[in-house]
Scaffold this motif. Structure first.
Motif, PDB file in Angstrom:
ATOM      1  N   HIS A  23       0.912   4.534 -10.541  1.00 43.32           N
ATOM      2  CA  HIS A  23       1.773   4.042  -9.703  1.00 43.32           C
ATOM      3  C   HIS A  23       1.210   4.669  -8.218  1.00 43.32           C
ATOM      4  O   HIS A  23       1.341   3.940  -7.190  1.00 43.32           O
ATOM      5  CB  HIS A  23       3.046   4.890  -9.931  1.00 43.32           C
ATOM      6  CG  HIS A  23       4.071   4.478  -8.575  1.00 43.32           C
ATOM      7  ND1 HIS A  23       4.633   3.285  -8.413  1.00 43.32           N
ATOM      8  CD2 HIS A  23       4.540   5.319  -7.721  1.00 43.32           C
ATOM      9  CE1 HIS A  23       5.514   3.173  -7.563  1.00 43.32           C
ATOM     10  NE2 HIS A  23       5.471   4.523  -7.024  1.00 43.32           N
TER      11      HIS A  23
ATOM     12  N   HIS B  99       4.702  -0.789  -1.426  1.00 44.42           N
ATOM     13  CA  HIS B  99       5.454  -0.704  -2.658  1.00 44.42           C
ATOM     14  C   HIS B  99       5.582  -2.108  -3.147  1.00 44.42           C
ATOM     15  O   HIS B  99       5.459  -2.245  -4.285  1.00 44.42           O
ATOM     16  CB  HIS B  99       6.634  -0.078  -2.980  1.00 44.42           C
ATOM     17  CG  HIS B  99       6.447   1.396  -3.128  1.00 44.42           C
ATOM     18  ND1 HIS B  99       5.789   2.289  -2.363  1.00 44.42           N
ATOM     19  CD2 HIS B  99       6.587   2.299  -4.374  1.00 44.42           C
ATOM     20  CE1 HIS B  99       5.824   3.676  -2.847  1.00 44.42           C
ATOM     21  NE2 HIS B  99       6.051   3.429  -3.851  1.00 44.42           N
TER      22      HIS B  99
ATOM     23  N   VAL C  36      -0.048   2.589  -5.164  1.00 46.39           N
ATOM     24  CA  VAL C  36       0.656   2.612  -3.854  1.00 46.39           C
ATOM     25  C   VAL C  36      -0.388   2.906  -2.526  1.00 46.39           C
ATOM     26  O   VAL C  36      -0.505   2.471  -1.564  1.00 46.39           O
ATOM     27  CB  VAL C  36       1.738   3.854  -3.746  1.00 46.39           C
ATOM     28  CG1 VAL C  36       1.969   4.283  -2.484  1.00 46.39           C
ATOM     29  CG2 VAL C  36       2.835   3.536  -4.608  1.00 46.39           C
TER      30      VAL C  36
ATOM     31  N   ASP D 145       8.392  13.129  -4.679  1.00 47.24           N
ATOM     32  CA  ASP D 145       9.101  12.024  -4.375  1.00 47.24           C
ATOM     33  C   ASP D 145      10.178  11.566  -5.314  1.00 47.24           C
ATOM     34  O   ASP D 145      11.478  12.013  -5.086  1.00 47.24           O
ATOM     35  CB  ASP D 145       7.941  10.819  -4.100  1.00 47.24           C
ATOM     36  CG  ASP D 145       8.575   9.102  -4.224  1.00 47.24           C
ATOM     37  OD1 ASP D 145       9.688   9.182  -4.153  1.00 47.24           O
ATOM     38  OD2 ASP D 145       7.408   8.288  -3.908  1.00 47.24           O
TER      39      ASP D 145
ATOM     40  N   GLU E 283       2.372   8.883  -1.920  1.00 42.18           N
ATOM     41  CA  GLU E 283       3.511   8.965  -1.555  1.00 42.18           C
ATOM     42  C   GLU E 283       3.781  10.151  -0.104  1.00 42.18           C
ATOM     43  O   GLU E 283       4.681   9.724   0.847  1.00 42.18           O
ATOM     44  CB  GLU E 283       4.623   9.442  -2.563  1.00 42.18           C
ATOM     45  CG  GLU E 283       4.485   8.704  -3.659  1.00 42.18           C
ATOM     46  CD  GLU E 283       5.162   7.408  -3.929  1.00 42.18           C
ATOM     47  OE1 GLU E 283       5.626   6.949  -2.809  1.00 42.18           O
ATOM     48  OE2 GLU E 283       4.989   6.850  -4.900  1.00 42.18           O
TER      49      GLU E 283
HETATM   50 ZN   LIG Z   1       6.323   5.144  -5.222  1.00 41.85          ZN
END
Ligand SMILES: [Zn+2]
Ligand SMILES: NC(=O)c1ccc[n+]([C@@H]2O[C@H](COP(=O)([O-])OP(=O)(O)OC[C@H]3O[C@@H](n4cnc5c(N)ncnc54)[C@H](O)[C@@H]3O)[C@@H](O)[C@H]2O)c1
Ligand SMILES: NC(=O)c1ccc[n+]([C@@H]2O[C@H](COP(=O)([O-])OP(=O)(O)OC[C@H]3O[C@@H](n4cnc5c(N)ncnc54)[C@H](O)[C@@H]3O)[C@@H](O)[C@H]2O)c1
Ligand SMILES: [Zn+2]
Lengths: 393, 393
Positions: free
Chosen positions: B281, B265, B285, B153, B201
Motif C-alpha cells: 500500500h 490514493h 501511495v 496513519d 503517508e
Molecule cells: Zn494510505
C-alpha cells in the motif's frame, strides 16, 4: 519518553419520523419532498428497495406503485428491481439473506450517497439496516415499517442486527436511519396476532415512563382489539415518541449497562427462543411484562391490585400473560439461564428494569429466582381462571 | 393528517494515542493504568487479544510477555489464548478470518464491557476492528499497530474494513477505538520495504497540510532509510498528529464526498489491485503521490522544480515513483477505470485532491486522462534515469 495525542470530536445525528398513509400514492408528496431537500445537483441518487415477502404478497400493487412513483421523480432513480426477502425472524437467521442485499448493493453500484430502503416488519428492517450500515461503511438507510411493533418501537430507533448461530442480535451496529416513514395503511394486512403483539411495547414504555399513557391505553381496551384506526394511530404515535425521547435523553448507543426499554424483555427473549420463535416477540413481551410486574409486586413496589390491573389489561387486549413452557422443569431452568445471557449481551453487571411504581422504572442488579418462579405460578393460575371465565361467558 | 416526530442527539467520541516502547514490559504501567482508570468494581473485564502472524513469529517472547503482564493485573483477565491470524491483505480477503474472530468473541463470551485488542499491521487492525464493531453492536477496541503505516496513519483513525469479492474495503464501519498504543519497539522486525512504505503517508499529509513538516522530512532524507530511530519516531508522531487533526476538524465519518487524506490514493488503490497486492500500500501511495504531483504541475499549480523535488525525495527515501504495469495498454485503461471506482466507493461526485501548492491540497472534480498518462510517461523516464545513475554510482 512517552507522549500522548488526544483525539476527540462529536457527531450530530438527526432524522425525522413521518406518519402518513399511502406513501407511494401519486398525490403523496412526503417522499418526493424528502428527496428534493436532499438532492444533489450533480447526479441522480440511487434507491435500492428491499421488501418483506409478506408485504409483497399482501400488497400486490406495491411494485407498480413503486415504479410509477419513482418514474415521476427527478432527483433519484431506482437502482434496480425491488429485492424481495422472506420476512420474519428467519431472515435474521439466514446468512444468505444478508449476502443477497450486500450483493445487490455491489451489483447496482449503490454508493454512500444513495439510499437503501427497507419496507417490512422489524426483522426485515434490522437485516436491511445492518446490510446498509456495513456496506461502504454506511449507506443512507430509510425505513418503512409495516407492523405495529416496527412502527412504534424497533423501526424508530438506532439499532440494527442479525442473529449468529441462533444467538439473537449477536451481530449489528448502532446506526440511525436518515428517515422513517410510518405508513399506517400497511397495517391493514396484518393478521390478528401481529396487530395485537405490537401493543405490548406501548404498555411497556407506558409502565416505565408515562402513567398518563398507561391510563389512556386502559381506556382503549375495547377499541384496540377491534382494530379501531384512531386508537391504534394514537398508540403508535405516542409510543414512538416515548421511545425516541428515551433514546435521545438516555444513552443512544448504549455505552452503559442500563437498558430501560428492555423492561419485560429478559424473559421475553428467552421465551421466544424456547418456543422456537413460535411465540411472537410482542407476545413474549406481553408475558415478560406480566412476570416483571408480578415480580415488582412481590418485592413490594406495587400493590396487588395494581399488579393485577396490568395483567388484566394485557389479557383483555387479547395478549397472553403466560406460556406452558415456563412451568416445565427444563423451561424454568432455561428461563433463569436467560438472565445470564441477557447480562452477557448487554455486558457488565446484571441490570434489569423493574417497576418502582406504575409509570416509573428502576434498575435492579439482582433478580431472585424464587420470586420469578412464584410469579410464573401466579400467572399460570390466572391463565386457568381466564380460560374458565372465557368458557363460562 | 400527517405528523412528524424529530429525533436528534449527538455522541462524543474521544480516545488517546499513546507512544511508548515495550508495552508489555513489567515496568511499563501505561496499559495497567489504562485498565485501572476504566475498571469496573463489580467484575473483571475480559480482554481478547488478536495477533498478526508475522508479529507472532518475529516476537517469540510476545506470548510469555502477554501472559506475565496480564497475570499481574487485577482489573482485567485474558478471555482466552491469543488468537493468531495471518497478517497482510490476505486476512481482509478471507471471510474465514473474520469468522474466527467473531467465533472467539462468542466462545469466550466477550461482552460489550470487555476489550478486543489487535496487535499487528493495518490489515489486521482493519479486520479486528471490524469484527469488534459488529459483534454485540460494538465491543471496545484497542489497537496496537506494529507497522510504520499503521502507527502513523491507519491505526490512529476511525475506520475499519474487510474486502468483499476482491473489492477493497467494501465492508466496514466508522468506529473509533477506545485507545491506540503505538509501541515503537515492534518496528524493529519490519523488513526494509515495510519500513519505508509507511513514510509515504507522512509525505502525503505533509504535502496537503503542512509545508514545515514536508521540509522536515526533506532534512531526514538520509536518516530515515538507514533506520534512524529518532527521525522515525518524530515522523510517526507528527504524521499521526496531522491525521488526527484532520479527522477531528474535518468530516470524521465522511458524510460528504471530499477525502483529502486520500491524496495520491485513487491510483494507488488501483495499482495495488493490478499488481495483485505485490506492491505494498505505501509503495503504491508513493507512486500515486508522484503521479498526482506531476499532474498538479501539468495543470500549472506547481513549478517544474517543485514537482521534481517531491519525486526526488520519494526516490531518495528508497520508495518507487513508477511501476511498469502503468505503461501497459491494459494497465492504463484499468488505471483510468480506477477513477470511476474511487468515485463509487466514496459516492456522489468525483472528488480528487490535488496540490494547490506545496503544503496545500484542493478538491478537483474532473481528472484529465491525458494528463495522467503524460505524468506516467514522465515518471517512467525518471525511473530510467534513476536506474542509470544508480548503475553509474
Ligand atoms: Zn494510505
Ligand atoms: N432494532 C431494534 O431496536 C428492535 C427493537 C425491537 C424488536 N426488534 C426486532 O424486530 C423483529 C420483530 O419485528 P416485528 O414484530 O415487526 O415482526 P417481523 O418482522 O418478524 O414480522 C412478523 C411477520 O409479519 C409479516 N409482515 C410484516 N408486515 C406485514 C404486513 N403489513 N402485512 C402482513 N404481514 C406482514 C412478516 O413477513 C413476518 O412474517 C425481531 O427480530 C426483533 O428482534 C428490533
Ligand atoms: N483504516 C484505515 O483508515 C486505513 C488507512 C490506510 C490503510 N489501511 C489499510 O492498512 C493495510 C496496510 O497496512 P500495513 O501497511 O500496516 O500492512 P499490512 O498490515 O498488510 O502488513 C504488511 C506485512 O507486515 C507484517 N507485519 C506487521 N507488523 C510487523 C512487524 N512488526 N514485524 C514484521 N512484520 C510485520 C504483516 O504480517 C504483513 O505481512 C491495508 O489493508 C490498508 O487498506 C487502513
Ligand atoms: Zn421489544
Amino acid at each position: 519518553m512517552e507522549r500522548v495525542l488526544k483525539q476527540g470530536f462529536n457527531i450530530d445525528y438527526s432524522y425525522n419520523i413521518y406518519f402518513t398513509e399511502g406513501i407511494f400514492a401519486p398525490h403523496n408528496k412526503l417522499l418526493s419532498d424528502f428527496f428534493q431537500q436532499r438532492r444533489n445537483p450533480d447526479f441522480k441518487q440511487k434507491v435500492l428497495v428491499v421488501v418483506d415477502s409478506s408485504v409483497w404478497k399482501h400488497h400486490p400493487n406495491l411494485n407498480q406503485e413503486l415504479q410509477d412513483y419513482f418514474k415521476d421523480l427527478n432527483d433519484v432513480v431506482l437502482a434496480g428491481p425491488p429485492l424481495v426477502i422472506t420476512g420474519g425472524e428467519v431472515c435474521k437467521n439466514d446468512p444468505q439473506a444478508l449476502e443477497s442485499i450486500v450483493q445487490a448493493i455491489d451489483e447496482y453500484a449503490v454508493d454512500r450517497h444513495s439510499y437503501v430502503f427497507a419496507i417490512g416488519g422489524g426483522a426485515i428492517l434490522d437485516l436491511v439496516g445492518y446490510a446498509a450500515a456495513i456496506s461502504h461503511r454506511g449507506i443512507r438507510h430509510v425505513r418503512i415499517p409495516t407492523t405495529v411493533l416496527s412502527q412504534n418501537d424497533s423501526g424508530v430507533g438506532v439499532k440494527n442486527s442479525v442473529n449468529y448461530k441462533g444467538k439473537k442480535n449477536f451481530l449489528g451496529t448502532f446506526t440511525p436511519p436518515v428517515a422513517v416513514f410510518n405508513d399506517y395503511s400497511f397495517l391493514a394486512t396484518l393478521d390478528k396476532r401481529s396487530w395485537l403483539a405490537g401493543i405490548s411495547e406501548a404498555i411497556k414504555v407506558a409502565l416505565i415512563k408515562d402513567l398518563d399513557f398507561y391510563n389512556w391505553i386502559q381506556a382503549q381496551v375495547e377499541d384496540l382489539p377491534r382494530r379501531d384506526s384512531q386508537s391504534m394511530k394514537e398508540l403508535i404515535y405516542r409510543c414512538a415518541d416515548l421511545h425516541l425521547e428515551h433514546i435521545r435523553n438516555g444513552d443512544p448507543f448504549e455505552l452503559g449497562s442500563s437498558r430501560p426499554l428492555d423492561f419485560g424483555h429478559w424473559s421475553a427473549h428467552k421465551l421466544e427462543q424456547l418456543s422456537n420463535f413460535e411465540v411472537l416477540h410482542g407476545e413474549a413481551v406481553a408475558i415478560g411484562l406480566a412476570i416483571d410486574v408480578i415480580y415488582s409486586y412481590l418485592i413490594g413496589n406495587l400493590t396487588e391490585s395494581e399488579a393485577l390491573s396490568v395483567v388484566n389489561l394485557i389479557h383483555q387486549l387479547g395478549l397472553p400473560v403466560y406460556h406452558p413452557i415456563l412451568s416445565e422443569v427444563e423451561g424454568k431452568q432455561q428461563l433463569l439461564k436467560g438472565l445470564t445471557e441477557f447480562q452477557e449481551h448487554l455486558g457488565g453487571r446484571l441490570t434489569v428494569v423493574l417497576l418502582e411504581k406504575l409509570g416509573k422504572g428502576r434498575d435492579y442488579h439482582h433478580i431472585d429466582g424464587d420470586y420469578v418462579l412464584q410469579a410464573i405460578d401466579i400467572l399460570r393460575d390466572f391463565e386457568k381462571e381466564y380460560n374458565r371465565l372465557d368458557e363460562v361467558s
